[in-house]
Design an enzyme around this catalytic site. Structure first.
Site, short mmCIF file in Angstrom:
data_model
loop_
_atom_site.label_atom_id
_atom_site.label_comp_id
_atom_site.label_asym_id
_atom_site.label_seq_id
_atom_site.Cartn_x
_atom_site.Cartn_y
_atom_site.Cartn_z
N THR A 319 17.02 -0.06 -11.17
CA THR A 319 16.83 0.02 -12.40
C THR A 319 16.83 1.42 -12.93
OG1 THR A 319 15.23 -0.41 -14.39
CG2 THR A 319 14.15 0.15 -12.12
N HIS A 371 3.72 -4.35 -0.12
CA HIS A 371 3.25 -3.94 1.14
C HIS A 371 2.89 -5.19 2.14
CE1 HIS A 371 1.92 -0.86 3.69
NE2 HIS A 371 0.82 -0.53 3.22
#
Length: 400
Positions: A319, A371
């Site tokens: 993006t 994560h």
């Protein structure tokens, strides 16, 4: 006499919103001509008439939510005077449409799941009076159940505050489009269901800007498409994904799915919201093919012509907030993907080059990642590799 029915939209899509009637009652329509535009969670779909004739009546209005298989209009012969006969099949095939006709109230404008609407009808509950738990305002079955056991006085008093605010002109209520509802819902789901972190770096754009300046005219003459920065970043991302495969993955239950393909999503801003179509097999495309694909996808996005195939199956997303002047941001991951790269505006800043201070065109980049799948070592290594490749663009050209 022919019925206009909401077609099968996609495997996971069961409803849509009428965005625009292209033909009104009394208008003539040819066989195969578009009659209505539907807005779904991902794309807009234009529905054709299977018969030639005159639009007799609409059975749903612009902004209404309609189900796959629902009759939404009648096309017949004649001058276009509304016919009474088609009502019976509509009642049998599309009970949702009948409910709308019977009670064109605020409850019809409430965002609710089909199951919640069905339960509310069975219990005689006004959906507009139900207080949803969902922070985006979507009414679900559990909200209807809870409303049925709540004290009546509370539901009667609740709407008073917003009504008063509207009456004095201090606020304006605007119904969210289906696409905006979907964007809001999915972004919230990503935030709530992932262990998202963001790591940052900065890229000296001097070399890639110089290369682009030298090659852009020749590139355009040979390929009839302009050489932008997105092809460089797409190539760099693909190379980094190959070295750090867990950034090109997703979680499915207690398993990690490592993707051996490189369909890179490119975020595109439209009037209806952000969409993310994919550059499919970006690893097999050269710079010109990547730039051409992005131009084509951007045009389709702004013309509401994207297909489900354009929007599904991406493995990683890029993006570029820099086109709006963003200096730094923390992008939110797209769907089930575990990583997204955020590009930002290029700003000339003083930087240390050896023992000297020079003014260089610099760009902050951000990698948001899940994560649960990606450790800090891989996330930092991935972003560092993107940085190194952009700062040495000849390596990208040689490797493409």
């Amino acid at each position: 006499m022919a019925e206009i029915i909401v077609p099968e939209l996609a495997e996971s899509i069961t409803e849509g919103t009428i965005a625009q009637w292209l033909k009104k009652p009394g208008d003539t329509v040819e066989k195969g001509e578009f009659i209505v535009e539907l807005e779904t969670d991902k794309v807009n779909v234009e529905v054709i008439s299977e018969e030639a004739g005159v639009v007799q009546e609409h059975l749903a209005a612009e902004g209404d939510t309609v189900q796959v298989g629902q009759v939404i209009a009648i096309v017949g012969a004649g001058s276009g005077a509304p016919a009474a006969a088609p009502v019976a099949p509509v009642e049998a095939a599309a009970p949702v449409a009948v409910a709308v006709a019977e009670d064109a109230s605020a409850s019809d404008r409430t965002i609710a799941s089909p199951a919640a609407r069905k339960m509310a009808r069975e219990k005689g509950i006004d959906l507009a009076a139900v207080s949803p738990v969902d922070p985006m305002g979507r009414v679900r079955v559990q909200d209807v159940e809870a409303h049925g056991t709540a004290p009546k006085a509370q539901s009667a008093v609740a709407p008073a505050a917003p009504v008063a605010a509207q009456e004095d002109g201090r606020v304006t209520r605007e119904k969210m489009t289906r696409r905006r509802q979907t964007i809001a819902k999915r972004l919230l789901e990503v935030k709530q269901s992932t262990a998202m972190l963001t790591t940052f770096n900065e890229i000296d754009m001097t070399n890639v800007m110089a290369l682009r300046s030298r090659k852009k005219d020749q590139f355009f003459e040979q390929n009839d498409v302009r050489l932008g920065f997105m092809s460089f970043f797409t190539k760099a991302v693909v190379a980094a994904l190959k070295k750090y495969p867990y950034v090109n993955a997703e979680i499915d239950g207690d398993e990690i799915i490592l993707k051996n393909f490189f369909d890179i999503g490119v975020a595109i801003s439209t009037d209806g919201g952000l969409v993310v179509p994919n550059v499919v097999d970006a690893d097999r495309k050269n710079f010109a093919e990547i730039e051409g694909t992005i131009v084509e996808l951007a045009k389709k996005a702004r013309d509401n012509k994207l297909t489900m195939a354009d929007m599904t199956g991406g493995s990683f997303t890029i993006t570029n907030g820099g086109v709006f002047g963003s200096l730094m941001s923390t992008p939110i991951m797209n769907g089930t993907q575990v990583g997204i790269l955020g590009m930002h505006t290029i700003q000339r800043r003083p930087v240390a080059i050896g023992d000297n201070i020079e003014i260089r065109p610099m760009m902050y980049v951000a990698l948001s990642y899940d994560h649960r799948v990606i450790d800090g070592k891989d996330s930092v290594g991935f972003l560092k590799m993107v940085k190194d490749l952009i700062e040495n663009p000849e390596d990208l050209l040689l490797g493409s």
